[in-house]
Design an enzyme around this catalytic site. Structure first.
Site, PDB file in Angstrom:
ATOM      1  N   SER A   1      -4.812  -4.590  -2.848  1.00  0.00           N
ATOM      2  CA  SER A   1      -5.034  -5.884  -2.197  1.00  0.00           C
ATOM      3  C   SER A   1      -6.505  -6.282  -2.254  1.00  0.00           C
ATOM      4  O   SER A   1      -7.396  -5.437  -2.346  1.00  0.00           O
ATOM      5  CB  SER A   1      -4.601  -5.814  -0.732  1.00  0.00           C
ATOM      6  OG  SER A   1      -3.270  -5.363  -0.630  1.00  0.00           O
TER       7      SER A   1
HETATM    8  N1  SAH Z   1      -2.076  -0.555   0.285  1.00  0.00           N
HETATM    9  C1  SAH Z   1      -2.213  -0.451  -1.163  1.00  0.00           C
HETATM   10  C2  SAH Z   1      -1.697  -1.659  -1.909  1.00  0.00           C
HETATM   11  C3  SAH Z   1      -0.228  -1.732  -1.815  1.00  0.00           C
HETATM   12  S1  SAH Z   1       0.626  -2.529  -3.149  1.00  0.00           S
HETATM   13  C4  SAH Z   1      -3.645  -0.155  -1.559  1.00  0.00           C
HETATM   14  O1  SAH Z   1      -4.505  -0.032  -0.683  1.00  0.00           O
HETATM   15  O2  SAH Z   1      -3.891  -0.007  -2.764  1.00  0.00           O
HETATM   16  C5  SAH Z   1       2.245  -2.258  -2.476  1.00  0.00           C
HETATM   17  C6  SAH Z   1       2.800  -0.893  -2.755  1.00  0.00           C
HETATM   18  O3  SAH Z   1       4.003  -0.779  -2.010  1.00  0.00           O
HETATM   19  C7  SAH Z   1       3.181  -0.676  -4.220  1.00  0.00           C
HETATM   20  O4  SAH Z   1       2.535   0.449  -4.710  1.00  0.00           O
HETATM   21  C8  SAH Z   1       4.703  -0.474  -4.161  1.00  0.00           C
HETATM   22  O5  SAH Z   1       5.184   0.462  -5.106  1.00  0.00           O
HETATM   23  C9  SAH Z   1       4.898   0.021  -2.748  1.00  0.00           C
HETATM   24  N2  SAH Z   1       6.242  -0.144  -2.179  1.00  0.00           N
HETATM   25  C10 SAH Z   1       7.113  -1.174  -2.331  1.00  0.00           C
HETATM   26  N3  SAH Z   1       8.224  -0.951  -1.609  1.00  0.00           N
HETATM   27  C11 SAH Z   1       8.053   0.254  -0.977  1.00  0.00           C
HETATM   28  C12 SAH Z   1       8.868   1.027  -0.083  1.00  0.00           C
HETATM   29  N4  SAH Z   1      10.064   0.642   0.326  1.00  0.00           N
HETATM   30  N5  SAH Z   1       8.364   2.190   0.363  1.00  0.00           N
HETATM   31  C13 SAH Z   1       7.132   2.629  -0.029  1.00  0.00           C
HETATM   32  N6  SAH Z   1       6.339   1.945  -0.874  1.00  0.00           N
HETATM   33  C14 SAH Z   1       6.793   0.763  -1.337  1.00  0.00           C
END
Ligand code: SAH
Length: 220
Positions: free
Chosen positions: A64
Site C-alpha cells: 500500500s
Molecule cells: N499489508 C501489505 C499489503 C497487502 S496487499 C503490505 O504491507 O505490504 C493484500 C494482501 O492480502 C495480498 O498479499 C493478498 O494475497 C492478501 N490476501 C487476500 N485475501 C486474503 C485472505 N483471505 N487471507 C490472507 N491474505 C489475503
C-alpha cells in the site's frame, strides 16, 4: 540510492505525510521512521519506495501507499502490549510498522493466503530482528486466527465485500477493527469499535485495495 539517501527519503516521506494530514500521532511517525520501506519492495522499484504510491510485490499484489499505511495505522490506535491481527501480510511492511508500536510486551499475528509472499515477508521481518514480535501465518485471514484470539486490534489490508463475522467475534471488548469495505473497484475505510454488544462503525477515506479472497471475502 545509498543507505543515507534512504534515511533522508524516509524522513521526507514522514514530513510530507504530516503536512498532508495523514499522520499526526508521533508514535506512528516514529514507527514509520524506523522501518526501512525500501527493503519491502522488489529491487526494481527500490528508488520509488518512498513515493506516495502503491507498488507491485509479485503475484498480482501490492504494498500500500505510505499515506494509506499511515492513515490506517493511526486509525487503529495501537498501544504497547496490544495483541494485533493483520489480514493480508503482502510484503510484511505494515506488520513491521505494527511490531514497532506493540513493543516487546505485545505481539502481531499476520496472515497471508499466498505462501510465497508470506515466506518473503517472514524473511524480511527476520532480517530486521522482528520475528520475536511477529508471527506470519499462511491461510485464509477472513476466518481470523482463533488460536491467538481475542485481539485488541485487527487490521485488514485487502478489500472486503462486507465485515467478516469471525473478525468481529475475535475482537476484544473495546477492541477496534480497521477494514476497507466496498466493491472490488473502490472501498471505504471503516473503523469498527466493539462496545459491549454493539458495534460502532465510522467511515474514513475512500480507498482502492486488492480483493480479500476467502470464505468471508470474495470467492476465488
Ligand atoms: N499489508 C501489505 C499489503 C497487502 S496487499 C503490505 O504491507 O505490504 C493484500 C494482501 O492480502 C495480498 O498479499 C493478498 O494475497 C492478501 N490476501 C487476500 N485475501 C486474503 C485472505 N483471505 N487471507 C490472507 N491474505 C489475503
Amino acid at each position: 540510492m545509498d543507505l543515507e539517501e534512504y534515511v533522508r527519503a524516509r524522513k521526507l516521506m514522514v514530513e510530507r505525510l504530516m503536512a498532508a494530514g495523514y499522520l499526526r500521532n508521533p508514535r506512528v511517525a516514529e514507527a514509520l521512521l524506523s522501518v526501512p520501506r525500501e527493503l519491502f519492495v522488489p529491487e526494481a522499484y527500490r528508488q520509488l519506495a518512498y513515493d506516495d504510491r502503491p507498488l507491485p510485490i509479485g503475484e498480482g499484489q501490492t504494498i500500500s501507499a505510505p499515506s494509506i499505511v499511515a492513515r490506517m495505522t493511526e486509525l487503529l490506535d495501537v498501544r504497547e502490549g496490544h495483541k494485533v491481527l493483520e489480514v493480508g501480510t503482502g510484503s510484511g511492511y505494515q506488520a513491521a510498522v505494527l511490531a514497532m508500536l506493540v513493543g516487546d510486551a505485545g505481539h502481531v499475528w499476520t496472515i497471508e493466503r499466498i505462501r510465497s509472499l508470506a515466506e518473503a515477508a517472514e524473511a524480511r521481518l527476520r532480517s530486521l530482528g522482528l520475528l520475536r514480535r511477529v508471527t506470519v501465518i499462511v491461510g485464509d485471514g477472513t476466518l481470523g486466527y482463533p488460536p491467538a484470539a481475542p485481539f485488541d486490534r485487527i487490521i485488514v489490508t485487502a478489500a472486503a465485500p462486507s465485515i467478516p463475522q469471525p473478525l468481529v467475534e475475535q475482537l476484544s471488548p473495546g477492541g477496534r477493527l480497521v477494514i476497507p469495505v466496498g466493491s472490488k473497484e473502490e472501498q471505504t475505510l471503516l473503523v469498527v469499535t466493539k462496545e459491549g454488544n454493539e458495534l460502532r462503525v465510522e467511515r474514513d477515506l475512500e480507498v482502492i485495495f486488492v480483493p480479500l479472497i476467502g470464505k468471508y471475502g470474495w470467492p476465488e
